[in-house]
Design a protein around this motif. Sequence first.
Motif, PDB file in Angstrom:
ATOM      1  N   LEU A   1       0.822  -1.211   0.000  1.00 12.10           N
ATOM      2  CA  LEU A   1       0.000   0.000   0.000  1.00 12.10           C
ATOM      3  C   LEU A   1       0.850   1.253   0.000  1.00 12.10           C
ATOM      4  N   ALA A   2       1.996   1.181   0.679  1.00  9.97           N
ATOM      5  CA  ALA A   2       2.822   2.385   0.826  1.00  9.97           C
ATOM      6  C   ALA A   2       3.634   2.682  -0.433  1.00  9.97           C
ATOM      7  N   ILE A   3       4.023   1.622  -1.175  1.00  5.86           N
ATOM      8  CA  ILE A   3       4.911   1.825  -2.330  1.00  5.86           C
ATOM      9  C   ILE A   3       4.385   2.879  -3.322  1.00  5.86           C
ATOM     10  N   PRO A   4       3.110   2.792  -3.753  1.00  4.25           N
ATOM     11  CA  PRO A   4       2.663   3.799  -4.716  1.00  4.25           C
ATOM     12  C   PRO A   4       2.784   5.226  -4.190  1.00  4.25           C
ATOM     13  N   TYR A   5       2.475   5.429  -2.897  1.00  2.03           N
ATOM     14  CA  TYR A   5       2.602   6.773  -2.337  1.00  2.03           C
ATOM     15  C   TYR A   5       4.049   7.236  -2.363  1.00  2.03           C
ATOM     16  N   VAL A   6       4.956   6.329  -1.986  1.00  2.15           N
ATOM     17  CA  VAL A   6       6.375   6.691  -1.983  1.00  2.15           C
ATOM     18  C   VAL A   6       6.818   7.069  -3.397  1.00  2.15           C
ATOM     19  N   VAL A   7       6.425   6.256  -4.384  1.00  4.81           N
ATOM     20  CA  VAL A   7       6.827   6.549  -5.763  1.00  4.81           C
ATOM     21  C   VAL A   7       6.321   7.927  -6.182  1.00  4.81           C
ATOM     22  N   LEU A   8       5.080   8.237  -5.831  1.00  2.00           N
ATOM     23  CA  LEU A   8       4.508   9.520  -6.243  1.00  2.00           C
ATOM     24  C   LEU A   8       5.216  10.690  -5.552  1.00  2.00           C
ATOM     25  N   ILE A   9       5.446  10.570  -4.246  1.00  2.00           N
ATOM     26  CA  ILE A   9       6.057  11.677  -3.502  1.00  2.00           C
ATOM     27  C   ILE A   9       7.506  11.884  -3.935  1.00  2.00           C
ATOM     28  N   VAL A  10       8.244  10.783  -3.978  1.00  2.00           N
ATOM     29  CA  VAL A  10       9.655  10.861  -4.327  1.00  2.00           C
ATOM     30  C   VAL A  10       9.827  11.245  -5.799  1.00  2.00           C
ATOM     31  N   GLY A  11       8.920  10.756  -6.634  1.00  2.00           N
ATOM     32  CA  GLY A  11       8.969  11.119  -8.051  1.00  2.00           C
ATOM     33  C   GLY A  11       8.737  12.605  -8.248  1.00  2.00           C
ATOM     34  N   ALA A  12       7.784  13.162  -7.473  1.00  2.00           N
ATOM     35  CA  ALA A  12       7.535  14.603  -7.556  1.00  2.00           C
ATOM     36  C   ALA A  12       8.789  15.362  -7.137  1.00  2.00           C
TER      37      ALA A  12
END
Lengths: 259, 354, 302
Positions: A136-147
């Motif tokens: 569940l956390a991976i997509p959020y991390v990708v989005l935040i870190v990607g931004a």
Amino acid sequence: MIALGRTYLLAIIAFLYLPIAVMIAMAFNDSALYTLPIQPSLRWFAALASDAPLLSATRNSLLIAAATSAIATPLGAMAALALERKQFRGRSLLRLLLLPPIAIPWLIIGTAMLVFFFWTGIGRGLHALLIGHVALAIPYVVLIVGAGLQTLRADLEEAAMSLGSTPIHAFFSITLPLWLPSVVAAALFAFAVSLDQFVISYFLSTPGVSTLPVEIYASIRKGFTPEINAISTIFLAVSSALILIFAQLSQLGGKRGSR
Amino acid sequence: MVRVEARSIGKSYGGVRVLDRVSALFQPGLLTSLLGPSGSGKTTLLRVIGGFVAPDEGEIRFDGENVTSVPLWRRNVGMVFQSYALFPHMTVQQNVVFGLNRRGVRGETARKETARALEMVRLTGFEARRPKELSGGQQQRVALARAIVTNPRVLLLDEPLSALDRRLRQEMQIELRRIQRESGLTTIFVTHDQEEALTLADSVAILDRGKIVQEGPPGVIYERPRTRFAASFLGDANFFTGRVIEGGIATATGVVRTDDRLPAIGANATVAVRPEKMKILDEAAADVAAPYGNRLAAVVSEIVYAGAVSTVLLKSADGSQIKILTQNREARLPAPGESVTLAWSAAHCVLIDA
Amino acid sequence: MQLEANVPRAEASSSRQIPARRRWTTAALLAPAYGWLTLAVFLPLSAMLFFSFLKAAPFGARPLQLTLDNYLAFIRRPYLVGVAWTSIEIGLWTTGLSALIGLPAAIALARATRGRSQQVLFLLVVLPFWTNGLVRVFSWTMVLREGGVLDYALHLVAPTAPPVSLLYSFPAIVIGLVHAYLPYMILTCYLSAAAIDEAHIEAARSLGARTPVIFAKIVLPLCLPGLISGSILIFVPVIGSFMEPRILGGRVGVTMGTMIEDQFVQAFNWPLGAALAFTMLGVVLVIFAVSSRVLPARVIAQ
């Protein structure tokens, strides 16, 4: 018009905070039956100390949140690096695949995990909770870190390399320090996501091994006990603090990168 | 000083041919400008020379040594990026010393070299500042100091002045020229600004659709363009096309004479004439009798006044537009609608490949 | 300056080995995260899809029997239609009320506040959203129950009124859900409202438009993307909610969410639960598909 708008806004905020305020108030109320007016007391907080299941659930929650953050952050950061910095076919499809874990109701994902883990023998318990929370956390991390990466120009690394840095040195001396605030923000966010997660934990926990939200839910369904208010108050304070730090960090990251 | 050679460099991105077997020679110690419209491949050529991009074919040689497979971080090139790409988390000092440290130069030597570079770009005293505390022009200077401090084999500049306003840009052009001369580095400069290319460069290479169409000193390219593209991209030009006859080219508006050697009689030919080489004859003066090789009747359609000069747009008898540039020395400019006679010398008719 | 065009072949190909290595780097960077997602999300969803076509869960020695029965549940068990309708009703009420309350709040936030106070108010609005939903739902029970805060406050004003309890009712569920999801709506509408150029409003005003006209003709249409994406972000999780109906609705709160939960934790009819979940997922996907056509990608990404 403006005064009206502000008044309305304050009314909305009052609505949003009313139940929370009530809960905090009740946590300090001596009466076990929530009778009003409030008689101040700390007995429910004191009672927490001897509530073994609640304490063990709290320990589990913190443990899983820390582990989730420790696993999901590097995994998500690596994926974000590839998605933002590499050119390859299927990139937009991979981006799209980040959405289901966020957008599909947790009830469906949670029950699907239950079915699959049970079927394959992974089973339930702390390890299953961890697998679920990290996913569940991976997509959020990708989005935040990607931004965070997007605000970092790729030519900084090129500049370092033209000055004699190997790609690895350029990454560690230039990209990483500038990227760090958003990575830390993502780690905090992953921690918060795991700490607050109820639905998936609910399906993957066993009667003996559960997390705080699951324990709270069980207590609510069993009947009212003011101890829940006390632990919820603490819980609320912790997750609010995490989010405030996150907000501060992600804003800082944006400010630094944009210059 | 290093001689830089690009030998038949080819590069495609997703099926689009960005560089079409480009060859070019960059003389040691000179500043060469790569000039072309966007999409002409000029930045890609620069990035191939620097090692930021690997070419699909061809090779890059520094002083005869093939460096095509030498990676960027060992190629020793200085690059000034369009965005400057200063490291935002480092001070000016740390930015400039970065390349020296990477090459093993440390301590007192590194400090002295850095001070020298900062002095060259006139930023002594700014060592402790961070990039965001500097103006655009100052950031530009830091980027330049950072690129030259390591004494690179070639200095590459990718439209370094395009983010500055007009005044600052003109100042920096002069500065850049001085710094390049002082450092003596072989320099390649990408720009789409023709004026910048003319004022800065020792040599200009004009790129069009992945090919170099003409290369040479700015004066030669301006005075003797070889193609219609070169003539119209670097400066303005009027074109006259027709069939070669005895003594000139027969066009729709009459015979145009040129001093250039014409192709065989009967062939098609085009000449270019720069707007400032054409003159409106003053009917009242003795000018009328003066020995211009070419004359043409035209009607003034518009006058654009720009202080020192005016641009006059005219229409000739066959309806084609002609543009001339005239010094605002004479008291009187013709009025729109007025019929005038244009005159210019046969020496100014440059035969080009249409 | 024309030079010979021939390049030694070996050198040209050595520079082409780099992309191959890069592909491996890219794959190595992506594999852990997507492998994890596959194991924990995509494979489970596929397994559940498979289960939904089974007569009974394949545990022990029971043979695998494929069937469509589970998807025909809505026909075979008419009470499910009522349950589904309750879920949709709750979804519509929650979404509608959130829009009605949230849009003006977002506009007020965007246009009636500035600078530091705007930042603080914004944070205040989104903060509860990140606190535990369960805790917030539970706190409503103390407000809504008989002898709760609402009842108490009412009797301070009107001592003779009969005791009031909203707990375990349809409105209680909706109140709890609106409270839970309102920040979504305010957030998405705020993003739209904040993007409105002051010049548009001034232009309209200079053309003689009065405030209601400006609202209807300029502000509202420009807020529409936010309103729509907010509605989707609310409607989708709300029809899948189960703890809010359980805690606040009691026996009234039988929804699709609680039905599915029951199949997994009470009735152990996993194939039926899976089929119900996938029916719901189908509805969710249709909503997303329709909205992705209606909305610019930007709004969905948010």
